[in-house]
Design a protein around this motif. Structure first.
Motif, PDB file in Angstrom:
ATOM      1  N   HIS A   1       0.927  -1.182  -0.002  1.00 25.76           N
ATOM      2  CA  HIS A   1      -0.068  -0.070  -0.056  1.00 25.76           C
ATOM      3  C   HIS A   1       0.844   1.226  -0.098  1.00 25.76           C
ATOM      4  CE1 HIS A   1      -1.952   3.453   1.746  1.00 25.76           C
ATOM      5  NE2 HIS A   1      -3.209   2.994   1.033  1.00 25.76           N
ATOM      6  N   THR A   2       0.750   2.089  -1.040  1.00 24.63           N
ATOM      7  CA  THR A   2       1.419   3.180  -1.144  1.00 24.63           C
ATOM      8  C   THR A   2       0.669   4.097  -1.959  1.00 24.63           C
ATOM      9  OG1 THR A   2       3.629   4.142  -1.510  1.00 24.63           O
ATOM     10  CG2 THR A   2       2.953   2.681  -3.052  1.00 24.63           C
ATOM     11  N   PHE A   3       0.811   5.526  -1.833  1.00 18.95           N
ATOM     12  CA  PHE A   3      -0.193   6.448  -2.453  1.00 18.95           C
ATOM     13  C   PHE A   3       1.022   7.783  -2.689  1.00 18.95           C
ATOM     14  CE2 PHE A   3      -3.825   9.063  -3.505  1.00 18.95           C
ATOM     15  CZ  PHE A   3      -4.262   8.237  -4.259  1.00 18.95           C
ATOM     16  N   THR A   4       2.235   7.711  -2.388  1.00 21.84           N
ATOM     17  CA  THR A   4       2.839   9.136  -2.269  1.00 21.84           C
ATOM     18  C   THR A   4       3.982   9.126  -3.371  1.00 21.84           C
ATOM     19  OG1 THR A   4       3.792   8.877  -0.382  1.00 21.84           O
ATOM     20  CG2 THR A   4       1.593   9.963  -0.332  1.00 21.84           C
ATOM     21  N   THR A   5       5.181   9.221  -2.581  1.00 25.03           N
ATOM     22  CA  THR A   5       6.693   9.493  -3.177  1.00 25.03           C
ATOM     23  C   THR A   5       7.127   7.996  -3.732  1.00 25.03           C
ATOM     24  OG1 THR A   5       7.885   9.005  -1.184  1.00 25.03           O
ATOM     25  CG2 THR A   5       7.089  11.257  -1.790  1.00 25.03           C
ATOM     26  N   HIS A   6       8.130   7.843  -4.525  1.00 20.50           N
ATOM     27  CA  HIS A   6       8.735   6.624  -5.180  1.00 20.50           C
ATOM     28  C   HIS A   6       9.822   6.291  -4.110  1.00 20.50           C
ATOM     29  CE1 HIS A   6       7.703   6.527  -9.504  1.00 20.50           C
ATOM     30  NE2 HIS A   6       6.933   7.004  -8.932  1.00 20.50           N
ATOM     31  N   LEU A   7       9.980   7.203  -3.242  1.00 15.78           N
ATOM     32  CA  LEU A   7      10.755   6.553  -1.873  1.00 15.78           C
ATOM     33  C   LEU A   7      10.100   5.732  -1.052  1.00 15.78           C
ATOM     34  CD1 LEU A   7      13.773   6.926  -0.339  1.00 15.78           C
ATOM     35  CD2 LEU A   7      12.537   9.074   0.710  1.00 15.78           C
ATOM     36  N   ALA A   8       8.552   6.007  -0.758  1.00 11.41           N
ATOM     37  CA  ALA A   8       7.705   5.328  -0.087  1.00 11.41           C
ATOM     38  C   ALA A   8       7.621   4.080  -0.988  1.00 11.41           C
ATOM     39  CB  ALA A   8       6.397   6.081   0.302  1.00 11.41           C
ATOM     40  N   LEU A   9       7.191   4.110  -2.228  1.00  5.53           N
ATOM     41  CA  LEU A   9       7.015   3.142  -3.240  1.00  5.53           C
ATOM     42  C   LEU A   9       8.067   1.925  -3.127  1.00  5.53           C
ATOM     43  CD1 LEU A   9       5.356   1.763  -5.431  1.00  5.53           C
ATOM     44  CD2 LEU A   9       6.851   3.268  -7.252  1.00  5.53           C
ATOM     45  N   SER A  10       9.463   2.416  -3.205  1.00  6.47           N
ATOM     46  CA  SER A  10      10.214   1.434  -3.130  1.00  6.47           C
ATOM     47  C   SER A  10      10.325   0.597  -1.601  1.00  6.47           C
ATOM     48  CB  SER A  10      11.831   2.096  -3.090  1.00  6.47           C
ATOM     49  OG  SER A  10      12.724   1.171  -2.868  1.00  6.47           O
ATOM     50  N   ALA A  11      10.219   1.482  -0.700  1.00  8.81           N
ATOM     51  CA  ALA A  11      10.110   0.754   0.771  1.00  8.81           C
ATOM     52  C   ALA A  11       8.811  -0.377   0.704  1.00  8.81           C
ATOM     53  CB  ALA A  11       9.787   1.936   1.843  1.00  8.81           C
ATOM     54  N   SER A  12       7.776   0.193   0.076  1.00 10.94           N
ATOM     55  CA  SER A  12       6.507  -0.676   0.172  1.00 10.94           C
ATOM     56  C   SER A  12       6.950  -1.878  -0.688  1.00 10.94           C
ATOM     57  CB  SER A  12       5.385  -0.008  -0.406  1.00 10.94           C
ATOM     58  OG  SER A  12       5.378   0.220  -1.827  1.00 10.94           O
ATOM     59  N   LEU A  13       7.808  -2.077  -1.501  1.00 11.72           N
ATOM     60  CA  LEU A  13       8.084  -2.980  -2.490  1.00 11.72           C
ATOM     61  C   LEU A  13       8.885  -4.120  -1.831  1.00 11.72           C
ATOM     62  CD1 LEU A  13       8.445  -1.332  -6.029  1.00 11.72           C
ATOM     63  CD2 LEU A  13       6.258  -2.752  -5.358  1.00 11.72           C
ATOM     64  N   GLN A  14       9.906  -3.635  -1.133  1.00 11.56           N
ATOM     65  CA  GLN A  14      11.032  -4.238  -0.449  1.00 11.56           C
ATOM     66  C   GLN A  14      10.587  -5.675   0.378  1.00 11.56           C
ATOM     67  OE1 GLN A  14      14.166  -3.796  -1.155  1.00 11.56           O
ATOM     68  NE2 GLN A  14      13.597  -1.646  -2.237  1.00 11.56           N
ATOM     69  N   PRO A  15       9.475  -5.610   1.157  1.00 12.49           N
ATOM     70  CA  PRO A  15       9.136  -6.653   1.839  1.00 12.49           C
ATOM     71  C   PRO A  15       8.687  -8.021   1.029  1.00 12.49           C
ATOM     72  CG  PRO A  15       8.199  -4.791   2.744  1.00 12.49           C
ATOM     73  CD  PRO A  15       8.720  -4.397   1.468  1.00 12.49           C
TER      74      PRO A  15
ATOM     75  N   VAL B   1      11.819  -3.350  -8.281  1.00 12.80           N
ATOM     76  CA  VAL B   1      12.364  -2.796  -7.119  1.00 12.80           C
ATOM     77  C   VAL B   1      13.845  -2.604  -7.605  1.00 12.80           C
ATOM     78  CG1 VAL B   1      12.995  -5.218  -6.284  1.00 12.80           C
ATOM     79  CG2 VAL B   1      12.747  -3.282  -4.687  1.00 12.80           C
ATOM     80  N   PRO B   2      14.363  -1.410  -7.129  1.00 13.15           N
ATOM     81  CA  PRO B   2      15.658  -0.980  -7.482  1.00 13.15           C
ATOM     82  C   PRO B   2      16.805  -1.823  -7.212  1.00 13.15           C
ATOM     83  CG  PRO B   2      14.553   0.809  -6.675  1.00 13.15           C
ATOM     84  CD  PRO B   2      13.780  -0.309  -6.273  1.00 13.15           C
ATOM     85  N   ASP B   3      17.668  -2.189  -8.098  1.00 10.63           N
ATOM     86  CA  ASP B   3      18.761  -3.104  -7.919  1.00 10.63           C
ATOM     87  C   ASP B   3      20.064  -2.104  -7.557  1.00 10.63           C
ATOM     88  OD1 ASP B   3      20.628  -5.039  -7.830  1.00 10.63           O
ATOM     89  OD2 ASP B   3      20.959  -5.369  -9.787  1.00 10.63           O
ATOM     90  N   ALA B   4      19.904  -1.485  -6.327  1.00  9.29           N
ATOM     91  CA  ALA B   4      20.624  -0.395  -5.850  1.00  9.29           C
ATOM     92  C   ALA B   4      20.812  -0.444  -4.657  1.00  9.29           C
ATOM     93  CB  ALA B   4      20.568   1.050  -6.424  1.00  9.29           C
ATOM     94  N   PRO B   5      22.049   0.110  -4.009  1.00 15.28           N
ATOM     95  CA  PRO B   5      22.132  -0.028  -2.532  1.00 15.28           C
ATOM     96  C   PRO B   5      20.840   0.666  -1.811  1.00 15.28           C
ATOM     97  CG  PRO B   5      24.108   0.617  -3.462  1.00 15.28           C
ATOM     98  CD  PRO B   5      23.042   0.570  -4.443  1.00 15.28           C
ATOM     99  N   GLY B   6      20.576  -0.099  -0.661  1.00 19.37           N
ATOM    100  CA  GLY B   6      19.533   0.669   0.250  1.00 19.37           C
ATOM    101  C   GLY B   6      18.058   0.450  -0.601  1.00 19.37           C
ATOM    102  N   LEU B   7      17.251   1.470  -0.434  1.00 15.01           N
ATOM    103  CA  LEU B   7      16.191   1.541  -1.161  1.00 15.01           C
ATOM    104  C   LEU B   7      16.234   1.718  -2.617  1.00 15.01           C
ATOM    105  CD1 LEU B   7      14.098   3.423   1.571  1.00 15.01           C
ATOM    106  CD2 LEU B   7      14.050   0.831   1.022  1.00 15.01           C
ATOM    107  N   GLY B   8      17.545   2.304  -2.827  1.00 17.65           N
ATOM    108  CA  GLY B   8      17.767   2.653  -4.418  1.00 17.65           C
ATOM    109  C   GLY B   8      17.126   3.845  -4.931  1.00 17.65           C
ATOM    110  N   VAL B   9      16.532   4.590  -4.028  1.00 21.82           N
ATOM    111  CA  VAL B   9      15.990   6.055  -4.061  1.00 21.82           C
ATOM    112  C   VAL B   9      16.495   7.345  -3.446  1.00 21.82           C
ATOM    113  CG1 VAL B   9      13.662   7.206  -4.451  1.00 21.82           C
ATOM    114  CG2 VAL B   9      13.724   4.774  -4.918  1.00 21.82           C
TER     115      VAL B   9
END
Ligand SMILES: [Mg+2]
Length: 341
Positions: free
Chosen positions: A250-264, A302-310
């Motif tokens: 569930h996410t509705f705002t930034t792509h930082l939140a989008l990346s965090a929501s996809l990781q799990p 999901v980004p293939d980059a360190p951390g959240l990748g964003v």
């Protein structure tokens, strides 16, 4: 002595060591006991927890989903998340635009849906749902979000089911407040093909597990920014998988939140959909330097980059900062921090 449970969420965090995922789990327990009596503790800790995963990933040069140890990530079909239009023809136009932009799944929610009463209210809701289906075309997945509009009124929700079934709707989201487990279970028994979805209102992993175990859900939707962060969201994803319930971010705002929501659930092949914000505010768009754009195949990775990748765009965020300082008896409890790149 119970005031040991009323500490600021930062108190057990600041100054602690971060050497691995086990430290994030340890701090979650510390915050849980030190801030037990604060209703907003889980929200505040979610932001800190997500930042710790990002920090750990950047320090180890590894994406967060690697640190979770769940295998290679799987691309997701993004569903465009929009609000219903004011009138059915507005909903149709939105659906048409979403289909034209190449989305193969779309969700419509909130707005006027479910607010009308009697036969007229039912007919208007059915018109909105059918307008969305017409605009999207027959093959796209159509999802409907009622935004808890019926409280715990099972009959009011069940009266909408025939139109949802006719339109081939995949899920009806949040017909009820997220604690109304009996209502969820009762409505689930009256559904034929439509499945129920909920979970964005879960503020702890236990609330989400209860929805999975007792609410008759087909899909559990977890917001990493509310449930305590990425670790608890990943635990819910594993629990849902064991129960045959699909996990969705569930996410509705930034792509930082989008990346965090996809990781799990980055590595889960069964959970094919992801929520993807398409009506971003100017602030949400400006907040990050990196975007998770759809690939040529229409899928989101999901980004293939360190951390959240964003990376946040601190220069773009600076105009939104509001200077706040809270001083009590000469001691400064809070001051708006500097944005340091
Ligand atoms: Mg929703």
């Amino acid at each position: 002595m119970s005031h040991s449970a009323c500490h600021n969420v930062l108190d057990p965090v600041v100054g602690e060591r971060l050497d691995g995922p086990q430290d994030i789990a340890r701090l979650a327990v510390a915050v849980g006991s030190a801030s037990l009596d604060l209703l907003q503790a889980d929200h505040a800790w979610s932001g800190i927890e997500i930042a710790l995963w990002d920090l750990l990933g950047r320090a180890r040069d590894a994406p967060v989903h690697d640190l979770l140890g769940e295998g290679p990530p799987v691309p997701r079909t993004p569903y465009a998340s929009s609000l219903f239009g004011d009138e059915p023809h507005d909903t149709w136009a939105k659906a048409r635009a979403v289909a034209g932009a190449g989305y193969r799944a779309a969700k419509f929610g909130w707005g006027p849906y479910g607010l009308g009463t009697g036969e007229r209210g039912l007919a208007t809701d059915a018109d909105h749902v059918m307008a969305a289906r017409d605009g999207l075309g027959p093959d796209a997945a159509l999802l409907v979000d009622a935004g808890t509009v019926w409280g715990s009124d099972v009959d009011a929700a069940a009266a909408r089911l025939p139109a949802l079934e006719d339109a081939g709707v995949t899920w009806l989201e949040e017909p009820f407040a997220s604690g109304a487990l009996d209502a969820y279970a009762a409505l689930a028994r009256r559904c034929a093909r439509v499945r129920l979805a909920a979970g964005e209102g879960a503020h702890t992993p236990w609330q989400a597990r209860h929805l999975v175990d007792h609410g008759g859900l087909g899909f559990v939707q977890v917001d990493t920014g509310r449930i305590g962060g990425i670790g608890p969201a990943a635990a819910v994803a594993r629990h849902a998988r064991r129960r045959g319930v699909r996990f969705v971010n569930h996410t509705f705002t930034t792509h930082l939140a989008l990346s965090a929501s996809l990781q799990p659930y980055a590595a889960s092949p069964e959970d094919t959909l992801c929520e993807y914000p398409v009506e971003q505010s100017e602030l949400a768009r400006a907040a990050t330097l990196t975007r998770l754009d759809r690939g040529r195949d229409g899928l989101v990775r999901v980004p293939d980059a360190p951390g959240l990748g964003v990376s946040p765009d601190l220069a773009a965020l600076r105009p939104y900062l509001v200077d706040v300082e809270i001083t009590v008896a000469g001691r400064t409890l809070y001051r708006t921090p500097e944005l340091v790149p």
